[in-house]
Design a protein around this motif. Structure first.
Motif, PDB file in Angstrom:
ATOM      1  N   GLY A 241       0.779  -1.235   0.000  1.00 23.74           N
ATOM      2  CA  GLY A 241       0.000   0.000   0.000  1.00 23.74           C
ATOM      3  C   GLY A 241       0.804   1.275   0.000  1.00 23.74           C
ATOM      4  N   ALA A 242       2.132   1.189  -0.024  1.00 22.50           N
ATOM      5  CA  ALA A 242       2.964   2.394   0.080  1.00 22.50           C
ATOM      6  C   ALA A 242       3.151   3.063  -1.272  1.00 22.50           C
ATOM      7  N   ASP A 243       3.021   4.397  -1.287  1.00 20.17           N
ATOM      8  CA  ASP A 243       3.283   5.199  -2.478  1.00 20.17           C
ATOM      9  C   ASP A 243       4.709   5.737  -2.416  1.00 20.17           C
ATOM     10  N   HIS A 244       5.116   6.387  -3.476  1.00 19.83           N
ATOM     11  CA  HIS A 244       6.521   6.746  -3.674  1.00 19.83           C
ATOM     12  C   HIS A 244       7.087   7.627  -2.556  1.00 19.83           C
ATOM     13  N   ASN A 245       6.310   8.598  -2.104  1.00 22.55           N
ATOM     14  CA  ASN A 245       6.820   9.563  -1.126  1.00 22.55           C
ATOM     15  C   ASN A 245       6.172   9.422   0.246  1.00 22.55           C
ATOM     16  N   ASP A 246       5.661   8.253   0.558  1.00 23.69           N
ATOM     17  CA  ASP A 246       5.046   8.042   1.867  1.00 23.69           C
ATOM     18  C   ASP A 246       6.102   8.081   2.979  1.00 23.69           C
ATOM     19  N   PRO A 247       5.690   8.473   4.194  1.00 30.05           N
ATOM     20  CA  PRO A 247       6.647   8.578   5.310  1.00 30.05           C
ATOM     21  C   PRO A 247       7.416   7.300   5.601  1.00 30.05           C
ATOM     22  N   VAL A 248       6.844   6.138   5.258  1.00 26.42           N
ATOM     23  CA  VAL A 248       7.543   4.878   5.517  1.00 26.42           C
ATOM     24  C   VAL A 248       8.887   4.838   4.806  1.00 26.42           C
ATOM     25  N   PHE A 249       9.027   5.623   3.725  1.00 30.58           N
ATOM     26  CA  PHE A 249      10.288   5.635   2.992  1.00 30.58           C
ATOM     27  C   PHE A 249      11.233   6.744   3.456  1.00 30.58           C
ATOM     28  N   SER A 250      10.853   7.414   4.553  1.00 36.28           N
ATOM     29  CA  SER A 250      11.772   8.356   5.197  1.00 36.28           C
ATOM     30  C   SER A 250      12.575   7.668   6.286  1.00 36.28           C
ATOM     31  N   ASP A 251      11.878   6.956   7.161  1.00 36.43           N
ATOM     32  CA  ASP A 251      12.581   6.248   8.243  1.00 36.43           C
ATOM     33  C   ASP A 251      11.755   5.087   8.760  1.00 36.43           C
ATOM     34  N   GLY A 252      10.939   4.494   7.898  1.00 32.29           N
ATOM     35  CA  GLY A 252      10.117   3.369   8.318  1.00 32.29           C
ATOM     36  C   GLY A 252      10.941   2.133   8.628  1.00 32.29           C
ATOM     37  N   PRO A 253      10.410   1.227   9.426  1.00 28.20           N
ATOM     38  CA  PRO A 253      11.185   0.057   9.862  1.00 28.20           C
ATOM     39  C   PRO A 253      11.608  -0.843   8.710  1.00 28.20           C
ATOM     40  N   GLU A 254      10.770  -0.962   7.671  1.00 23.66           N
ATOM     41  CA  GLU A 254      11.142  -1.825   6.546  1.00 23.66           C
ATOM     42  C   GLU A 254      12.416  -1.335   5.873  1.00 23.66           C
ATOM     43  N   LEU A 255      12.473  -0.021   5.664  1.00 24.27           N
ATOM     44  CA  LEU A 255      13.644   0.552   5.005  1.00 24.27           C
ATOM     45  C   LEU A 255      14.869   0.513   5.907  1.00 24.27           C
ATOM     46  N   VAL A 256      14.696   0.930   7.149  1.00 21.56           N
ATOM     47  CA  VAL A 256      15.836   0.976   8.080  1.00 21.56           C
ATOM     48  C   VAL A 256      16.388  -0.424   8.316  1.00 21.56           C
ATOM     49  N   ASP A 257      15.504  -1.408   8.469  1.00 15.38           N
ATOM     50  CA  ASP A 257      15.969  -2.778   8.652  1.00 15.38           C
ATOM     51  C   ASP A 257      16.740  -3.278   7.438  1.00 15.38           C
ATOM     52  N   ALA A 258      16.278  -2.912   6.244  1.00 20.96           N
ATOM     53  CA  ALA A 258      16.962  -3.358   5.032  1.00 20.96           C
ATOM     54  C   ALA A 258      18.379  -2.794   4.955  1.00 20.96           C
ATOM     55  N   ILE A 259      18.522  -1.513   5.297  1.00 19.89           N
ATOM     56  CA  ILE A 259      19.852  -0.891   5.221  1.00 19.89           C
ATOM     57  C   ILE A 259      20.740  -1.423   6.340  1.00 19.89           C
ATOM     58  N   ALA A 260      20.200  -1.516   7.546  1.00 20.73           N
ATOM     59  CA  ALA A 260      20.992  -2.053   8.653  1.00 20.73           C
ATOM     60  C   ALA A 260      21.382  -3.494   8.371  1.00 20.73           C
ATOM     61  N   GLY A 261      20.479  -4.266   7.801  1.00 22.64           N
ATOM     62  CA  GLY A 261      20.795  -5.648   7.461  1.00 22.64           C
ATOM     63  C   GLY A 261      21.900  -5.765   6.436  1.00 22.64           C
ATOM     64  N   ALA A 262      21.922  -4.829   5.476  1.00 21.41           N
ATOM     65  CA  ALA A 262      22.978  -4.838   4.456  1.00 21.41           C
ATOM     66  C   ALA A 262      24.336  -4.544   5.058  1.00 21.41           C
ATOM     67  N   SER A 263      24.327  -3.856   6.208  1.00 18.25           N
ATOM     68  CA  SER A 263      25.582  -3.506   6.866  1.00 18.25           C
ATOM     69  C   SER A 263      26.049  -4.586   7.825  1.00 18.25           C
ATOM     70  N   GLY A 264      25.152  -5.540   8.131  1.00 13.89           N
ATOM     71  CA  GLY A 264      25.474  -6.542   9.138  1.00 13.89           C
ATOM     72  C   GLY A 264      25.065  -6.157  10.535  1.00 13.89           C
ATOM     73  N   ALA A 265      24.485  -4.949  10.685  1.00 12.54           N
ATOM     74  CA  ALA A 265      24.010  -4.519  12.013  1.00 12.54           C
ATOM     75  C   ALA A 265      22.768  -5.324  12.392  1.00 12.54           C
ATOM     76  N   PRO A 266      22.558  -5.611  13.659  1.00 11.06           N
ATOM     77  CA  PRO A 266      21.404  -6.415  14.065  1.00 11.06           C
ATOM     78  C   PRO A 266      20.093  -5.681  13.849  1.00 11.06           C
ATOM     79  N   ALA A 267      19.038  -6.433  13.475  1.00 12.00           N
ATOM     80  CA  ALA A 267      17.710  -5.856  13.338  1.00 12.00           C
ATOM     81  C   ALA A 267      17.127  -5.551  14.714  1.00 12.00           C
ATOM     82  N   GLN A 268      16.128  -4.627  14.703  1.00 10.21           N
ATOM     83  CA  GLN A 268      15.476  -4.277  15.969  1.00 10.21           C
ATOM     84  C   GLN A 268      13.987  -4.526  15.870  1.00 10.21           C
TER      85      GLN A 268
END
Length: 268
Positions: A241-268
């Motif tokens: 349901g997310a559109d291009h500029n929705d707040p979830v793509f500013s600092d939502g958990p899906e995005l933050v987890d994906a970037i942290a996961g790519a770094s090897g940092a633990p998920a929260q």
């Protein structure tokens, strides 16, 4: 009668020529939408944030923001989309530094008070200046994160300088594919000066890749992001349901987890 037909045809050809000529001449005004005013200061976003200057190979000095994290496991190079300035990306910087990651918010040429005019070649130089800074400054593995247009920018960089992880948010197949969707009455592929061939480039990247996108994206269709992911053999994260500029793509958990996961940092 024949004369009237010829006159009408000449007028039609002239109008088409003016429309196409204008589209060609002013296309970068439609692609790049900078907010030109300089933001205040990185320290206003986070304590310890630094205003830094990146010097490009063609001699431009680009103001950007760097947020070092204590004992960081990795540093994230953030390549923004086509609109706004670095202050719009402050939420992702806060979220990632809270995960123990250093963050560089790259500000392109022509954005946020920086000199120069944006173009595909110019942004390629800008992101290389950002990478050079992090190699010197961070001393940690690097993760590239690009949003929309920035996905194309970091993907091209990754073909030459592979990161530890590459995260693409709402990537498009190439710029013409997006342009054709929004301007179906124009021969976009013939007119474009900047190509940004994300799908072709991502297939050549030798790094783990994650693609994050919204299922209801009205700017970059979800099908294009999935096509990029297939070309890369990437992990995908669809945000329902997310559109291009929705707040979830500013600092939502899906995005933050994906970037942290790519770094090897633990998920929260």
């Amino acid at each position: 009668m024949r004369k009237k037909v010829l006159i009408g045809l000449a007028v039609a050809v002239t109008i088409v020529g003016v429309v196409f000529g204008g589209a060609f001449a002013f296309q970068r005004k439609l692609i790049y939408l900078p907010e030109g005013r300089p933001p205040s200061s990185a320290a206003d976003v986070l304590p310890g944030g630094r205003d830094v200057t990146l010097t490009t190979a063609d001699g431009l000095n680009l103001a950007s923001w760097y947020f070092p994290a204590a004992q960081a496991k990795a540093a994230v190079l953030v390549a923004p989309g086509n609109a706004g300035n670095r202050s719009y990306r402050a939420p992702i910087a806060r979220a990632l530094t809270a995960r123990g990651l250093s963050v560089l918010l790259l500000e392109y040429r022509g954005y946020g008070g920086n000199p120069g005019d944006p173009s595909e070649d110019g942004l390629a130089l800008d992101v290389r200046a950002a990478r050079d800074f992090l190699v010197r400054e961070a001393g940690t593995p690097l993760v590239y994160f690009g949003e929309s247009l920035g996905s194309a920018v970091v993907t091209e960089l990754a073909t030459e300088h592979p990161p530890s992880g590459l995260v693409l948010r709402s990537p498009f197949v190439d710029l013409a594919s997006v342009g054709q969707r929004h301007y179906p009455f124009l021969p976009v592929r013939w007119l474009l000066r900047d190509e940004f061939p994300t799908r072709d480039n991502v297939a050549r990247v030798k790094a783990p890749i994650t693609v994050v996108y919204g299922s209801a994206d009205s700017v970059v269709p979800a099908g294009q992001s999935r096509e990029v992911a297939r070309a890369a053999g990437a992990r995908t994260v669809e945000v329902p349901g997310a559109d291009h500029n929705d707040p979830v793509f500013s600092d939502g958990p899906e995005l933050v987890d994906a970037i942290a996961g790519a770094s090897g940092a633990p998920a929260q």
